[in-house]
Design a protein around this motif. Structure first.
Motif, PDB file in Angstrom:
ATOM      1  N   MET A   1      12.200 -17.672 -41.367  1.00 12.14           N
ATOM      2  CA  MET A   1      13.421 -16.891 -41.171  1.00 12.14           C
ATOM      3  C   MET A   1      14.316 -17.552 -40.131  1.00 12.14           C
ATOM      4  O   MET A   1      13.889 -17.792 -39.003  1.00 12.14           O
ATOM      5  CB  MET A   1      13.064 -15.472 -40.699  1.00 12.14           C
ATOM      6  CG  MET A   1      12.189 -14.706 -41.671  1.00 12.14           C
ATOM      7  SD  MET A   1      11.473 -13.196 -40.956  1.00 12.14           S
ATOM      8  CE  MET A   1      10.216 -13.913 -39.885  1.00 12.14           C
TER       9      MET A   1
ATOM     10  N   TYR B   1      17.479 -16.933 -37.891  1.00  9.70           N
ATOM     11  CA  TYR B   1      18.283 -15.832 -37.349  1.00  9.70           C
ATOM     12  C   TYR B   1      19.355 -16.380 -36.423  1.00  9.70           C
ATOM     13  O   TYR B   1      19.082 -17.248 -35.585  1.00  9.70           O
ATOM     14  CB  TYR B   1      17.398 -14.873 -36.551  1.00  9.70           C
ATOM     15  CG  TYR B   1      16.866 -13.685 -37.342  1.00  9.70           C
ATOM     16  CD1 TYR B   1      17.201 -12.385 -36.990  1.00  9.70           C
ATOM     17  CD2 TYR B   1      16.027 -13.866 -38.428  1.00  9.70           C
ATOM     18  CE1 TYR B   1      16.710 -11.292 -37.704  1.00  9.70           C
ATOM     19  CE2 TYR B   1      15.529 -12.795 -39.145  1.00  9.70           C
ATOM     20  CZ  TYR B   1      15.875 -11.505 -38.788  1.00  9.70           C
ATOM     21  OH  TYR B   1      15.396 -10.426 -39.483  1.00  9.70           O
TER      22      TYR B   1
ATOM     23  N   MET C   1      16.211 -16.159 -45.187  1.00 13.59           N
ATOM     24  CA  MET C   1      14.754 -16.092 -45.288  1.00 13.59           C
ATOM     25  C   MET C   1      14.284 -16.773 -46.562  1.00 13.59           C
ATOM     26  O   MET C   1      14.964 -16.734 -47.581  1.00 13.59           O
ATOM     27  CB  MET C   1      14.272 -14.639 -45.356  1.00 13.59           C
ATOM     28  CG  MET C   1      14.667 -13.732 -44.234  1.00 13.59           C
ATOM     29  SD  MET C   1      13.987 -12.068 -44.570  1.00 13.59           S
ATOM     30  CE  MET C   1      14.574 -11.162 -43.144  1.00 13.59           C
TER      31      MET C   1
ATOM     32  N   ALA D   1      12.239  -7.102 -46.798  1.00 13.93           N
ATOM     33  CA  ALA D   1      12.458  -7.884 -45.582  1.00 13.93           C
ATOM     34  C   ALA D   1      13.948  -8.056 -45.325  1.00 13.93           C
ATOM     35  O   ALA D   1      14.422  -7.942 -44.185  1.00 13.93           O
ATOM     36  CB  ALA D   1      11.770  -9.240 -45.701  1.00 13.93           C
TER      37      ALA D   1
ATOM     38  N   ALA E   1      16.189  -6.481 -42.154  1.00 11.53           N
ATOM     39  CA  ALA E   1      16.412  -7.663 -41.314  1.00 11.53           C
ATOM     40  C   ALA E   1      16.977  -7.331 -39.940  1.00 11.53           C
ATOM     41  O   ALA E   1      16.709  -8.032 -38.964  1.00 11.53           O
ATOM     42  CB  ALA E   1      17.342  -8.646 -42.029  1.00 11.53           C
TER      43      ALA E   1
ATOM     44  N   ALA F   1      17.675 -13.488 -48.766  1.00 11.25           N
ATOM     45  CA  ALA F   1      16.223 -13.686 -48.754  1.00 11.25           C
ATOM     46  C   ALA F   1      15.765 -14.162 -50.123  1.00 11.25           C
ATOM     47  O   ALA F   1      16.070 -13.530 -51.137  1.00 11.25           O
ATOM     48  CB  ALA F   1      15.502 -12.393 -48.374  1.00 11.25           C
TER      49      ALA F   1
ATOM     50  N   ALA G   1      10.233  -9.437 -40.771  1.00  9.39           N
ATOM     51  CA  ALA G   1      11.615  -9.351 -40.318  1.00  9.39           C
ATOM     52  C   ALA G   1      11.709  -8.798 -38.904  1.00  9.39           C
ATOM     53  O   ALA G   1      12.512  -9.260 -38.082  1.00  9.39           O
ATOM     54  CB  ALA G   1      12.420  -8.476 -41.283  1.00  9.39           C
TER      55      ALA G   1
END
Length: 884
Positions: free
Chosen positions: A458, A460, A477, A495, A499, A512, A533
């Motif tokens: 993932m 971010y 993701m 997920a 998030a 994702a 997540a």
């Protein structure tokens, strides 16, 4: 023959058994010692006393048994077994119950030894001595409470629950504690045959030939089944029908859990011997084990399926790029979570019985209805027995009315028994042979076959203003779903939807991808994408808090959702979300105290939907029936797997009908259409309570007449899918919330204690609810620190035993303080939100923050401590798609 005393009586058993456990179960009919991992001796479920000492029976060869005295739970003195059952029930020290008889025998050995020495059995001593036992449900807290009570010479009163909200013992607590309530592997119908799989040797290989002649020549073998014997469709699946029950000649394997043949014989030992003799000719291909590379590849990883992208989930609100550019603080981080094995203690088992026309169904309760056509009764421990029925019928090319699937409450699942494992193959063998057939997986087979928790990478990027208010979030993701769909697309969808966690984010952009590979299949597991997540979201929240100069608790306090705000994919939150702030407030005193005491402290906050949502029409039914013997039947459609759905049904009936719990019989009714879908997503408690309450209301309105089936219904049909494109969709009908506090002693680096505040809406049974949370914290700490199930470059799992999973054992489990928060959900029965799914969503984030406070670097990969259980870095070398 081998002669010994069994529970005070002389017996003889064949010396040919592999170990004592096999002699006890297969020849002598003693079912309290359970087989969770034989012959490795790593779960403790088969513990018995040999000359007064606790031993795991699957590790004792028959040569060591001659002349000994063996005691099982069945041989305890009545007063002793009653005390054990009462203590374990009263403290809520069991959930699925599969491991409990073995723990009872260990407890007896501990108590006897302490009495002989004239010393006290302390809680610390008990936690150390219980190290040979794996309990995946309870977290050991309530087990140790029960042991302490017994050590003090006390016998608590095991109180039946009353209505909704009352504490009371679990339904079937006593027989589960004493091992007398059969699991599928404890059932021995006349003429029983045994099935054993031959699995693939390669994760990706073309099948050139399968030669079964050597296996068929073994004395005692009835038949060897392959794909050529399947009369109907070859593939099954929960959402996509893409999972073959056998790989045929001319087909291609796609992971090491693929089944090539089923050998059926007069004993499991014979079937296992013969299964090893099945000869397969392979054309071995290079496995595709890198999900990032697979997404970009034009070559298909999986036989018969086009492309390597299972699904893509996308949504966005606002102007994320512009908001990030204008933010005072921005954190960019990539997180990697690991594949996880469920490690339920009961390996998968299925028993199929042919039922000739004119004969009643031999159900575990009273006989079922008679039909004028041949039928097949399949005893299954799956999480969706109607899905099992429908797919078995498709495989056998039968009308679904011919197949009856009866639930036998299983020994733990956590999502890992949603997909079929051996149900279809066992049913096929029984239907074609016209004989009862049982197939029980070994632990090694179970580890290879069933779906795991998704490893997800993932990326971010999160921003906030100078005061710590979130401004924007961009997430990309990719999850490794393995070869077959299972529910992988839904896990990555969940997920994606979760998030942003339980926080207000005005600008959000999420994508994702679920990718196919030749690694282990991945699917449902407690938390269902929210765990992964939330680890990432809590990570950026704490990094932003550090940049702003405020505490992790305060960062969450400034951003937590509240009624009327827009959450994640655009849903406008209702008053049910008040629980998020309530949980955060509930842990604040402990947070402040830990800081004042100089401890390292981390807090995590999470939310998790209950029910399926995402536009799925959910309907559950239940039946209440008054019998002329004064007892009341409550029939429902959910799998009991330790979480307590039978107890929920019992308590709702007690609440609504005003009758005592001990007059109520709870039955999973598979003879009528009461529901569809899986027992998953905390939906059993939510929808089960609603449907039973409705059935009770109809009974009361009609005067509760004897012999009438009063059918009730509860439905959720007002949610929307992410793909509907609505500005403010109702993605989920209900959410649960939780805040967890992890406190570390900075001098030792050990976790000192955990505080878990969970908003369950309404605790139907606070005792069982606490146990669910304690067990979830145990599982969450393992997820954060030690557990993993990585695959090597050939797609082969590197862990082949329970011990190598590195599950936290009793002596290493810190104290857990549970705070039940009851902030009602406006749109659910009794305000229920559920607890099973949310249980470990915040845990990893809280552990990460506490370890940071203790002087460690910020972790961005799980598990944090046991690096050997992390995902193989070379399999995830590429950037997350969309971040290049």
């Amino acid at each position: 023959m081998t002669d010994f005393l069994l529970n005070g009586s002389p017996v003889s058993a064949s010396a040919e058994h592999e170990h004592l456990l096999a002699a006890l179960r297969n020849e002598l009919g003693v079912i309290s010692p359970k087989d969770g991992c034989a012959p490795s001796g790593q779960c403790g479920c088969c513990t018995v006393l040999i000359d007064g000492k606790a031993r795991v029976a699957c590790q004792v060869p028959m040569t060591k048994v001659e002349g000994t005295e063996i005691t099982t739970v069945e041989g305890l003195e009545p007063a002793e077994s009653e005390a054990m059952a009462a203590a374990f029930a009263a403290h809520g020290a069991l959930q699925c119950g599969f491991c409990t008889p073995g723990i009872v025998m260990r407890t007896k050995a501990m108590l006897d030894k302490a009495a002989k020495k004239g010393s006290d059995l302390t809680r610390d001593d008990a936690s150390r001595l219980l190290g040979a036992h794996l309990c995946r449900c309870t977290g050991y807290v309530k087990i140790l409470d029960a042991v302490e009570t017994l050590a003090a010479g006390e016998t608590p009163v095991a109180m039946q629950p009353k209505g909704v909200g009352s504490r009371g013992i679990k339904y079937e607590a006593q027989p589960l504690t004493l091992g007398s309530r059969p699991f599928i592997d404890d059932m021995y119908p006349d003429g029983l045959l045994h099935g054993v799989f031959h699995l693939s040797d390669h994760a990706r290989a073309d099948i050139v030939a399968i030669n079964t002649s050597a296996a068929e020549a073994v004395p005692g073998v009835e038949r060897v089944f392959t794909a050529a014997d399947v009369p109907g469709e070859l593939r099954c699946g929960l959402i996509h029908k893409d999972w073959p029950i056998f790989i045929p000649v001319g087909g291609r394997t796609s992971y090491l859990g693929d089944v090539l043949a089923l050998v059926v014989a007069d004993s499991a030992a014979t079937a296992r011997q013969a299964a090893a003799l099945v000869e397969v000719t392979y054309d071995v291909l290079a496995p595709m084990v890198d999900p990032v590379a697979n997404v970009a590849s034009d070559e298909d990883a999986v036989w018969g399926l086009d492309g390597n992208v299972l699904s893509t989930s996308v949504y966005q609100r606002g102007a994320t790029a512009e908001a990030l550019a204008a933010s005072d603080h921005v954190v960019t981080e990539t997180f990697q979570t690991q594949r996880i094995e469920h490690a339920f203690v009961e390996p998968e088992s299925t028993l199929a019985l042919p039922v000739p026309a004119g004969q009643p169904l031999p159900l575990t309760g009273e006989p079922g209805p008679v039909a004028d056509f041949d039928r097949l009764l399949v005893f299954t421990g799956g999480q969706g027995i109607w899905d099992d029925r429908n797919d078995i019928a498709r495989v056998l090319d039968l009308d679904p009315s011919v197949v009856v699937t009866e639930l036998v409450s299983n020994g733990g699942a956590f999502g890992g028994k949603e997909d079929m494992s051996n149900q279809a193959q066992t049913a096929l063998a029984s239907w074609l042979l016209k004989r009862p057939v049982r197939c029980t997986l070994t632990r090694e087979e179970s580890l290879l076959i069933h779906a795991k928790r998704h490893p997800i990478k993932m990326a971010y990027e999160a921003g906030c203003d100078a005061d710590g208010k979130l401004t924007a979030l961009r997430v990309r993701m990719i999850g490794d779903s393995g070869p077959y769909a299972s529910v992988g697309m839904k896990v990555l969808e969940r997920a994606a939807g979760h998030a942003s966690g339980p926080y207000v984010v005005p600008n959000i952009d999420v994508e994702a991808i679920a990718a196919r590979s030749n690694n282990s299949v991945c699917g449902a597991f407690r938390g269902f994408g929210a765990n992964q997540a939330q680890f990432a979201m809590e990570g950026v929240m704490d990094r932003l808090a550090e940049n702003v100069g405020i505490s992790g608790w305060e960062m969450r306090n400034r951003n937590v959702i509240s009624p009327g705000v827009v959450w994640g994919p655009g849903q406008i939150m209702d008053d049910g979300c008040l629980g998020a702030q309530a949980c955060l407030d509930a842990v604040k005193p402990a947070y402040d105290q830990a800081v004042a005491d100089g401890k390292a402290v981390g807090v995590g906050l999470g939310l998790k939907n209950s029910g399926l949502g995402n536009g799925f029409k959910e309907i559950a039914k239940a039946v209440v029936r008054f019998n002329d013997n004064g007892r009341v039947e409550v029939r429902h459609c959910w799998t009991e797997m330790g979480q307590g759905i039978h107890t929920v049904a019992q308590q709702v009936a007690t609440e609504e009908l005003g009758i005592p719990a001990d007059r109520i019989d709870v039955i999973v009714d598979s003879t009528r259409e009461l529901g569809a879908g899986q027992t998953t997503g905390s939906r059993g408690t939510l929808m089960g309570a609603g449907s039973v309450a409705d059935a009770c209301a109809k009974a009361l309105a009609d005067g509760c007449q004897v012999g009438i089936d009063y059918e009730g219904e509860y439905r959720v049909d007002w949610t929307n899918s992410l793909s509907d494109g609505l500005e403010n969709p109702i993605i989920h009908s209900t959410f649960g919330y939780a805040a967890q506090l992890v406190v570390i002693d900075p001098e030792t680096g050990d976790i000192d204690h955990v505080v878990a505040a969970h908003d369950v809406g309404r605790a139907v049974n606070p005792l069982l609810c606490e146990g669910q949370i304690e067990g979830a914290v145990h599982m969450g700490l393992g997820y954060a620190l030690t557990e993993g199930f990585p695959c090597d470059p050939d797609g082969r799992p590197t862990n082949a035993t329970l011990r190598s999973l590195d599950i936290i054992r009793p002596k290493d489990m810190p104290p857990v303080s549970v705070i039940l928060v009851e902030s009602a959900e406006p749109n659910s029965p009794y305000g229920i939100k559920g607890v099973g799914e949310i249980g470990l969503v915040p845990t990893a984030g809280a552990v990460a923050a506490a370890r940071r406070a203790a002087g460690n670097d910020w972790p961005n990969e799980l598990p944090m401590v046991n690096e050997s259980n992390r995902e193989r870095a070379s399999a995830w070398a590429g950037a997350v798609p969309g971040t290049e």
